[in-house]
Scaffold this motif. Structure first.
Motif, short mmCIF file in Angstrom:
data_model
loop_
_atom_site.label_atom_id
_atom_site.label_comp_id
_atom_site.label_asym_id
_atom_site.label_seq_id
_atom_site.Cartn_x
_atom_site.Cartn_y
_atom_site.Cartn_z
N GLY A 122 5.95 1.95 1.55
CA GLY A 122 5.09 1.64 0.41
C GLY A 122 5.93 1.19 -0.77
O GLY A 122 7.16 1.29 -0.75
N ARG B 92 0.84 -1.20 0.00
CA ARG B 92 0.00 0.00 0.00
C ARG B 92 0.87 1.25 0.00
O ARG B 92 1.76 1.37 0.84
CB ARG B 92 -0.87 0.05 1.26
N ALA C 239 -2.79 5.62 -0.19
CA ALA C 239 -3.90 4.67 0.01
C ALA C 239 -4.23 4.54 1.50
O ALA C 239 -5.41 4.50 1.88
CB ALA C 239 -3.54 3.31 -0.58
#
Ligand code: HEC
Length: 112
Positions: free
Chosen positions: A102, A53, A57
């Motif tokens: 991420g 992610r 997000a």
């Protein structure tokens, strides 16, 4: 850092106050309220899942709730309760819990 209401912007304190009840104090998805939910709370300590992610997000899910990300609406929307500064602190908190970042594409700076 201060905020208008004097509310904390400390990610650890915010996580404890607003998230640990479902997600667990260390982000293992095992908070006291977890077993009452039809959907298991995300495990923020899971580097594989959280590493997939991007920060954006996570930010959007926390602010807008699970439903806007096509996930369970049992993940509440905190955008009406917490400021964007506080939500960013929570994203950083999740990065500490998962010891992950991420995906590279979500971190890369745009170059022309
Ligand atoms: C009432 C219980 C509850 C509370 C409180 C709660 N969550 Fe959740 N959260 C969930 C559930 C359930 C899911 C899983 C939704 C799904 O998988 O469909 C979830 C999912 C998420 C996700 C998505 C993870 C992913 O896989 O993309 C993030 C990010 C998240 N929560 C952050 C937070 C943060 C930060 C807080 C505190 C501000 C918080 N949650 C508070 C129940 C909760």
């Amino acid at each position: 850092m201060s905020s208008p209401s004097g509310a904390t912007t400390d990610g650890a304190a915010l996580y404890q106050q607003w998230c640990a009840g479902c997600h667990g104090a260390t982000g293992r998805g095992d908070g006291p309220n977890a077993r009452a939910l039809p959907v298991a709370p995300a495990r923020h300590a899971d580097a594989v899942t959280m590493g997939a992610r991007g920060d954006d997000a996570l930010f959007d899910t926390i602010g807008g709730g699970g439903a806007i990300m096509n996930r369970s609406a049992r993940m509440p929307a905190f955008g009406g309760t917490l400021t964007s500064v506080q939500i960013r602190a929570l994203v950083r908190r999740i990065r500490i819990l998962c010891r992950c970042e991420g995906p590279a594409w979500s971190r890369a700076e745009l170059r022309s």
